[in-house]
Design an enzyme around this catalytic site. Structure first.
Site, mmCIF file in Angstrom:
data_model
loop_
_atom_site.group_PDB
_atom_site.id
_atom_site.type_symbol
_atom_site.label_atom_id
_atom_site.label_comp_id
_atom_site.label_asym_id
_atom_site.label_seq_id
_atom_site.Cartn_x
_atom_site.Cartn_y
_atom_site.Cartn_z
ATOM 1 N NE ARG A 1 27.314 11.764 63.682
ATOM 2 C CZ ARG A 1 27.834 12.049 62.499
ATOM 3 N NH1 ARG A 1 28.865 12.887 62.415
ATOM 4 N NH2 ARG A 1 27.348 11.518 61.388
ATOM 5 C CE LYS B 1 27.439 6.806 63.978
ATOM 6 N NZ LYS B 1 25.994 7.001 64.275
ATOM 7 C CG HIS C 1 21.261 12.412 68.003
ATOM 8 N ND1 HIS C 1 22.610 12.560 67.773
ATOM 9 C CD2 HIS C 1 20.749 11.900 66.841
ATOM 10 C CE1 HIS C 1 22.910 12.159 66.556
ATOM 11 N NE2 HIS C 1 21.797 11.755 65.969
ATOM 12 N NE ARG D 1 24.021 14.299 63.148
ATOM 13 C CZ ARG D 1 24.929 14.682 62.247
ATOM 14 N NH1 ARG D 1 25.538 15.847 62.382
ATOM 15 N NH2 ARG D 1 25.220 13.916 61.213
ATOM 16 C CG HIS E 1 23.862 12.754 57.196
ATOM 17 N ND1 HIS E 1 23.489 13.966 57.736
ATOM 18 C CD2 HIS E 1 23.493 11.814 58.096
ATOM 19 C CE1 HIS E 1 22.907 13.763 58.903
ATOM 20 N NE2 HIS E 1 22.896 12.466 59.143
#
Length: 335
Positions: A204, A229, A287, A290, A313
């Site tokens: 990111r 994140k 973004h 990504r 993720h």
């Protein structure tokens, strides 16, 4: 019984109606409403709660404006969050553009007010933006709801707009080199290495900017992301191309704070937007790099666990949103 009296200004004009309740065992409660009926309705609710033993003192909510609550959140709560800067910017915009809504006391906030806010915003921004804004405002109210005697959060019953923002943007043949060429022409020298690293690592933008040299191991070909994140750290394998970029950056003057990419989030954002504009690729966001990187990993034959270990993720559904495989590449696997 409650006492209802008219409140007048110096010219004798009625400017509101005050309801005052005195009941044994409870503190005196009062509230001023726009109409006599509203004052009477408020008094009936409070007296009913007292009788049923479920009364909650709302005086603090009546004395506190939504503006004061938002300002306190920006100062005391948002600053403790990773995304606190973005929260602060969103809330500051809200206070600037929604002064009437912000002027309400917490006790007078209603679901209808936020439904009207939702409908206003949908005329100028996307459904995803409105959904995120409502979520943030809900969090702001929730941070003081119990301490201010609010039984319910008025945003809880606001129907969120349906979001259909899953992106399928991929770099088409020739677009990567075109974009990079315009990145090389940028005044910001950090733009090109940032774009290449994003394509090679699926990091990111915030993770790229937070990456420090003491977390990069060129000998073992990996970089450590200590805090992402999701709140969990992970190791990112370095491709030959990523290694080359990092090796080159490492031989040049490094920022004094140890950052690998020595620019700010705003500086990187502005530089990228100018470069994509020159390349006539306004449809392609930073973004999306990504998205592109994640899809490329699958196309190289990586399994889902391997890809997730790189991207960070937590579940398949979220990973699916970032993955767009080319049909032509999948067709090759069909023999």
């Amino acid at each position: 019984m409650a006492t209802i009296t008219a409140r007048k200004n110096k010219d004798g004009e009625i400017i509101g109606w005050q309801a005052k309740i005195r009941r044994l065992g409870f503190p005196v409660q009062s509230a001023t409403k726009d109409s006599k009926k509203a004052a009477e309705d408020w008094a009936k609710v409070i007296e009913s709660e007292m009788i049923r033993g479920v009364y909650v003192d709302r005086s603090k909510a009546e004395r506190t404006t939504f503006r004061e609550t938002v300002e306190t959140y920006i100062r005391d709560v948002a600053t403790t969050h990773k995304g606190g800067r973005d929260e602060g910017l969103r809330l500051t915009r809200f206070l600037r553009d929604e002064s009437k809504l912000a002027a309400h006391s917490l006790a007078t906030l209603s679901t209808r007010l936020f439904e009207e806010y939702r409908d206003r915003r949908l005329k100028s921004v996307t459904a995803g933006t409105v959904k995120r804004e409502l979520g943030l405002l809900h969090t702001v109210i929730e941070s003081v709801r119990k301490s201010h005697g609010m039984i319910e959060n008025p945003i809880s019953d606001v129907r969120r707009p349906t979001v259909r923002d899953a992106r399928d943007t991929r770099l088409q043949p020739g677009e990567e080199e075109k974009l990079l060429q315009h990145c090389r022409d940028a005044r910001n020298p950090w733009l090109t290495p940032a774009v290449i690293l994003a394509l090679e690592t699926a990091l990111r933008r915030s993770e790229l900017l937070a990456l420090r040299w003491d977390c990069v191991d060129l000998d073992r070909l990996h970089a450590h992301i200590p805090d992402s994140k999701t709140g969990k750290g992970r190791h990112i394998p370095l491709s030959p191309r990523a290694y080359e970029v990092l090796w080159q950056l490492g031989t040049e003057a490094r920022p004094t704070d140890g950052a690998v990419i020595g620019t700010t989030a705003e500086g990187l954002k502005q530089a990228f937007e100018r470069a994509r504009s020159r390349a006539k690729m306004e449809h392609f966001n930073f973004h999306d790099l990504r998205h592109e990187a994640t899809s490329r990993l699958f196309e190289r034959g990586w399994n889902i666990m391997e890809v997730a270990s790189v991207t960070g993720h937590q579940d398949l559904q979220m990973l699916k949103r970032y993955t767009n495989l080319r049909a032509s590449d999948l067709a090759k696997k069909m023999g």
